[in-house]
Design a protein around this motif. Sequence first.
Motif, PDB file in Angstrom:
ATOM      1  N   THR A 106       0.792   8.909  -1.833  1.00 57.18           N
ATOM      2  CA  THR A 106      -0.658   9.290  -2.319  1.00 57.18           C
ATOM      3  C   THR A 106      -0.912  10.837  -2.779  1.00 57.18           C
ATOM      4  O   THR A 106      -1.403  11.188  -3.798  1.00 57.18           O
ATOM      5  N   LEU A 107      -0.243  11.719  -1.838  1.00 59.88           N
ATOM      6  CA  LEU A 107      -0.514  13.085  -1.951  1.00 59.88           C
ATOM      7  C   LEU A 107       0.476  13.608  -3.073  1.00 59.88           C
ATOM      8  O   LEU A 107      -0.192  14.572  -3.933  1.00 59.88           O
ATOM      9  N   ILE A 108       1.583  13.253  -3.388  1.00 59.77           N
ATOM     10  CA  ILE A 108       2.438  13.353  -4.534  1.00 59.77           C
ATOM     11  C   ILE A 108       1.586  13.200  -5.667  1.00 59.77           C
ATOM     12  O   ILE A 108       1.594  14.013  -6.675  1.00 59.77           O
ATOM     13  N   THR A 109       1.096  11.767  -5.728  1.00 57.96           N
ATOM     14  CA  THR A 109       0.741  11.088  -7.014  1.00 57.96           C
ATOM     15  C   THR A 109      -0.631  11.879  -7.419  1.00 57.96           C
ATOM     16  O   THR A 109      -0.915  12.511  -8.358  1.00 57.96           O
ATOM     17  N   THR A 110      -1.153  12.311  -6.308  1.00 55.83           N
ATOM     18  CA  THR A 110      -2.737  13.274  -6.541  1.00 55.83           C
ATOM     19  C   THR A 110      -2.312  14.676  -7.176  1.00 55.83           C
ATOM     20  O   THR A 110      -2.941  15.198  -7.995  1.00 55.83           O
ATOM     21  N   ALA A 111      -1.316  15.296  -6.335  1.00 61.09           N
ATOM     22  CA  ALA A 111      -0.932  16.477  -6.850  1.00 61.09           C
ATOM     23  C   ALA A 111      -0.372  16.472  -8.292  1.00 61.09           C
ATOM     24  O   ALA A 111      -0.762  17.466  -9.104  1.00 61.09           O
TER      25      ALA A 111
ATOM     26  N   TRP B  71       0.792  -1.130  -0.156  1.00 65.23           N
ATOM     27  CA  TRP B  71      -0.028  -0.110   0.132  1.00 65.23           C
ATOM     28  C   TRP B  71       0.740   1.324   0.011  1.00 65.23           C
ATOM     29  O   TRP B  71       1.889   1.168   0.712  1.00 65.23           O
ATOM     30  N   PRO B  72       0.596   2.404  -0.815  1.00 70.10           N
ATOM     31  CA  PRO B  72       1.424   3.479  -0.812  1.00 70.10           C
ATOM     32  C   PRO B  72       1.241   4.195   0.608  1.00 70.10           C
ATOM     33  O   PRO B  72       0.315   4.161   1.287  1.00 70.10           O
ATOM     34  N   THR B  73       2.286   5.135   1.006  1.00 64.65           N
ATOM     35  CA  THR B  73       1.892   5.815   1.904  1.00 64.65           C
ATOM     36  C   THR B  73       1.406   7.082   1.887  1.00 64.65           C
ATOM     37  O   THR B  73       0.876   7.337   0.850  1.00 64.65           O
ATOM     38  N   ARG B  74       1.038   8.142   2.675  1.00 71.31           N
ATOM     39  CA  ARG B  74       0.134   9.128   2.789  1.00 71.31           C
ATOM     40  C   ARG B  74       0.887   9.897   1.827  1.00 71.31           C
ATOM     41  O   ARG B  74       0.309  10.741   1.120  1.00 71.31           O
ATOM     42  N   LYS B  75       2.104  10.107   2.030  1.00 66.74           N
ATOM     43  CA  LYS B  75       3.052  11.048   1.260  1.00 66.74           C
ATOM     44  C   LYS B  75       3.072  10.731  -0.376  1.00 66.74           C
ATOM     45  O   LYS B  75       2.804  11.745  -0.917  1.00 66.74           O
TER      46      LYS B  75
END
Length: 65
Positions: free
Chosen positions: A28-33, A22-26
């Motif tokens: 996920t946020l970077i990918t979303t951005a 599972w991806p980390t929160r960081k």
Amino acid sequence: MASTGPMAFLRQVRQETSKVTWPTRKETLITTAMVFVMVILVAIFFFVVDQALSYLIQLVLGLGR
């Protein structure tokens, strides 16, 4: 195809989900951005291309007097 019972199926599902990384929160946020940035860049690109083609068509058809 071999038929398995509901309990065996759930056990197999649990084993497979434990293998998932599972991806980390960081991450996920970077990918979303990055997705948002790419969507904005593509939208700007298509807007510019659309405006250029519209101008050229009006020029060719003599509508841009």
